[in-house]
Design an enzyme around this catalytic site. Structure first.
Site, PDB file in Angstrom:
ATOM      1  N   SER A 136     -20.616   6.302  15.953  1.00 20.14           N
ATOM      2  CA  SER A 136     -20.176   7.527  15.699  1.00 20.14           C
ATOM      3  C   SER A 136     -19.930   8.602  16.950  1.00 20.14           C
ATOM      4  O   SER A 136     -19.250   8.127  18.081  1.00 20.14           O
ATOM      5  CB  SER A 136     -20.783   8.454  14.658  1.00 20.14           C
ATOM      6  OG  SER A 136     -20.202   9.456  14.205  1.00 20.14           O
TER       7      SER A 136
ATOM      8  N   ASP B  97     -14.175   4.478   5.741  1.00 21.89           N
ATOM      9  CA  ASP B  97     -14.877   5.415   6.383  1.00 21.89           C
ATOM     10  C   ASP B  97     -14.519   6.654   5.826  1.00 21.89           C
ATOM     11  O   ASP B  97     -13.482   7.189   6.128  1.00 21.89           O
ATOM     12  CB  ASP B  97     -15.014   5.219   7.990  1.00 21.89           C
ATOM     13  CG  ASP B  97     -15.980   6.033   8.720  1.00 21.89           C
ATOM     14  OD1 ASP B  97     -16.265   7.290   8.374  1.00 21.89           O
ATOM     15  OD2 ASP B  97     -16.266   5.611   9.818  1.00 21.89           O
TER      16      ASP B  97
ATOM     17  N   HIS C 193     -18.769   4.762   6.601  1.00 20.40           N
ATOM     18  CA  HIS C 193     -19.470   5.002   7.875  1.00 20.40           C
ATOM     19  C   HIS C 193     -20.761   4.693   7.940  1.00 20.40           C
ATOM     20  O   HIS C 193     -21.809   5.277   7.793  1.00 20.40           O
ATOM     21  CB  HIS C 193     -19.351   6.717   7.973  1.00 20.40           C
ATOM     22  CG  HIS C 193     -19.419   7.436   9.384  1.00 20.40           C
ATOM     23  ND1 HIS C 193     -18.519   7.123  10.222  1.00 20.40           N
ATOM     24  CD2 HIS C 193     -20.391   7.841   9.962  1.00 20.40           C
ATOM     25  CE1 HIS C 193     -19.213   7.600  11.418  1.00 20.40           C
ATOM     26  NE2 HIS C 193     -20.351   8.163  11.209  1.00 20.40           N
TER      27      HIS C 193
END
Length: 128
Positions: free
Chosen positions: A21, A77, A109
């Site tokens: 991320s 995601d 995610h």
């Protein structure tokens, strides 16, 4: 960032960076700002993006980044869309000499076993 890690016993070609991320965004920004002729062993870019949708590179620089990049992204995601992941992949394809983009169906995610297997293979291959 990692220059303190480079020693005669640990050359740049034995160092990898990466992140998930926002950490992946930091890793990608780092390799675009690093020297392009002395590559690291690799960069892992997991469920990530380029900040501002463009890399921090020098204008008119035609030299491709030699640090190989493995980019992984979940097709489901919910925080960083697969479209944003694809945009990042398109940018990396134009900037990096060896870029691999892996998409994982039904992954959000997060990380899953299939992604971990790809990461393991990438690390083993690059640090051989």
């Amino acid at each position: 960032m990692f220059l303190d890690e480079v020693t005669p016993d640990i050359p740049r070609k034995r160092i990898m960076i990466g992140g998930f991320s926002q950490g992946g965004a930091v890793a990608l920004t780092t390799i675009t700002r690093e020297t392009k002729t002395d590559p690291l062993a690799g960069c892992l870019a997991l469920s990530t993006y380029f900040p501002g949708n463009k890399p921090a590179t020098e204008e008119g620089c035609e030299t491709k980044i030699l640090t190989p990049v493995l980019q992984c992204h979940g097709e489901d995601d919910e925080l960083i869309s697969i479209e944003r992941g694809q945009l990042t992949a398109d940018l990396l394809q134009s900037l990096v000499q060896h870029h691999t983009f892996m998409k994982f169906p039904y992954m959000g995610h997060e990380c899953n076993q299939d992604e971990l297997a790809c990461i393991k293979e990438f690390i083993e291959d690059k640090l051989r």
